[in-house]
Design a protein around this motif. Sequence first.
Motif, PDB file in Angstrom:
ATOM      1  N   ASP A 279       0.759  -1.258  -0.004  1.00  0.00           N
ATOM      2  CA  ASP A 279      -0.050  -0.093   0.098  1.00  0.00           C
ATOM      3  C   ASP A 279       0.877   1.417  -0.088  1.00  0.00           C
ATOM      4  OD1 ASP A 279      -2.230  -1.419  -0.201  1.00  0.00           O
ATOM      5  OD2 ASP A 279      -2.820  -1.101   2.122  1.00  0.00           O
ATOM      6  N   ALA A 280       2.038   1.352   0.720  1.00  0.00           N
ATOM      7  CA  ALA A 280       2.884   2.511   0.692  1.00  0.00           C
ATOM      8  C   ALA A 280       3.213   2.786  -0.691  1.00  0.00           C
ATOM      9  CB  ALA A 280       4.004   2.171   1.578  1.00  0.00           C
ATOM     10  N   GLN A 281       3.568   1.678  -1.463  1.00  0.00           N
ATOM     11  CA  GLN A 281       4.169   2.046  -3.036  1.00  0.00           C
ATOM     12  C   GLN A 281       3.005   2.291  -3.764  1.00  0.00           C
ATOM     13  OE1 GLN A 281       5.779  -2.032  -3.167  1.00  0.00           O
ATOM     14  NE2 GLN A 281       7.822  -1.079  -3.374  1.00  0.00           N
ATOM     15  N   MET A 282       1.796   1.738  -3.513  1.00  0.00           N
ATOM     16  CA  MET A 282       0.608   2.265  -4.229  1.00  0.00           C
ATOM     17  C   MET A 282       0.156   3.779  -4.051  1.00  0.00           C
ATOM     18  SD  MET A 282      -0.469   0.059  -6.115  1.00  0.00           S
ATOM     19  CE  MET A 282      -1.887   0.741  -6.684  1.00  0.00           C
ATOM     20  N   ARG A 283       0.419   4.162  -2.729  1.00  0.00           N
ATOM     21  CA  ARG A 283       0.351   5.630  -2.396  1.00  0.00           C
ATOM     22  C   ARG A 283       1.317   6.631  -3.137  1.00  0.00           C
ATOM     23  NH1 ARG A 283      -1.333   2.959   2.521  1.00  0.00           N
ATOM     24  NH2 ARG A 283       0.889   3.209   3.383  1.00  0.00           N
TER      25      ARG A 283
END
Length: 387
Positions: A279-283
């Motif tokens: 999720d951090a990379q998607m953000r």
Amino acid sequence: MYKIIAQVAHCLTTRSSARDFPIAIAHDYLTQRGGAERVVLALHKIFPEAPIYTTLYDPEATFPEFKEADVRTSPLNRISFLRRRHRIALPFLPLAATLFRVPAKLTIASSTGWAHGFNVSGEKVVYCHSPARWLYRSDQYMGDRAAGTLTARVLDLLKPALTRWDQWAATSDGHPYIANSTVVQERIRSVYGLEAPIIYPPHSVDTNAIRTSIPGIDWGSDEFFLVVSRLLPYKNVQHAIEAVRGTRHRLVVIGAGPMESQLRATAPENVRLTSNLDDAQMRWAYSHCSAVLAVPYEDFGITPLEGAAYGKPTLALRAGGFLDTIEPGVTGQFIDTPEPEAIRRAMDKFSPSDFEPTRIQQHARSFGLSRFERQLRELLDRFGEDF
């Protein structure tokens, strides 16, 4: 093949436990990362004590948050090959769904074709992402390249029986349906003859959470368009890639699926393909792109709202669920066809300065989890239970 069929037949004779829960969540299969699985996570947040029933579950292929939930699988899940290749399981899923017992006073079934047929012990509400694409829109679902293949021929052979089962599952006990968009509401009416209220899916983006850059993508902020999609023919990712070939535009594609190897082999230098991001990379991807590019025939399409949470506009196909979520000139622009030339023209004309990020973010907040929960609970009140 005969060995697999024998295993399936043996597994399906196994019975599940008989304990009744106040509420349960059901979903077709948890073997991928997509918008439907995001909805199941939203339901899990609203009802954290509810077990999640599904035919197949691959923890490494779907969202990691499911590892914290009480996921209960059908006996079919014992066949590891089917967990990795859930489309191979299509012939077995009607029987698996019919025999799979969900012991709850109320079951919320998140369904794209199978969960609406689960054997529930109490009431059932179906949150329908779409009537089964592989039955009612199979040409679009499989794409032109699948014509004449063994998979297409097997599907054609099984389609009459699968359609009869699907119609029975939808209409046999009068359970209510919820549509996730205007276009799906019309499909439910056309395919099943049922009227379904609309509750739009929520986005679950936390814009204040940490962001982590993606290895292999060294482009700066506002220097690339972003596609987030499963790599299937009807998603039209192949056309988005062709649209930027030989141009100055840069494209990041995040997703996995049957077309992945083909797209990687043919992608030009100004395209980056990646998958299985946290999720951090998607953000990071959403917050750094210049705009989201969304050109599939989508039932709803959550990616424009995830981008909008960061104030990013979307260039979207004028079709499907995007008609419910895009305000032209405010949150994005429409593309009339998914052909590379039309996509390229839209990208050429696009300018971030034509859009106001704060207005886009305000639009995204109207599709948040609190609105989804409120509307869902209002509908569940008809059952007279305090869920």
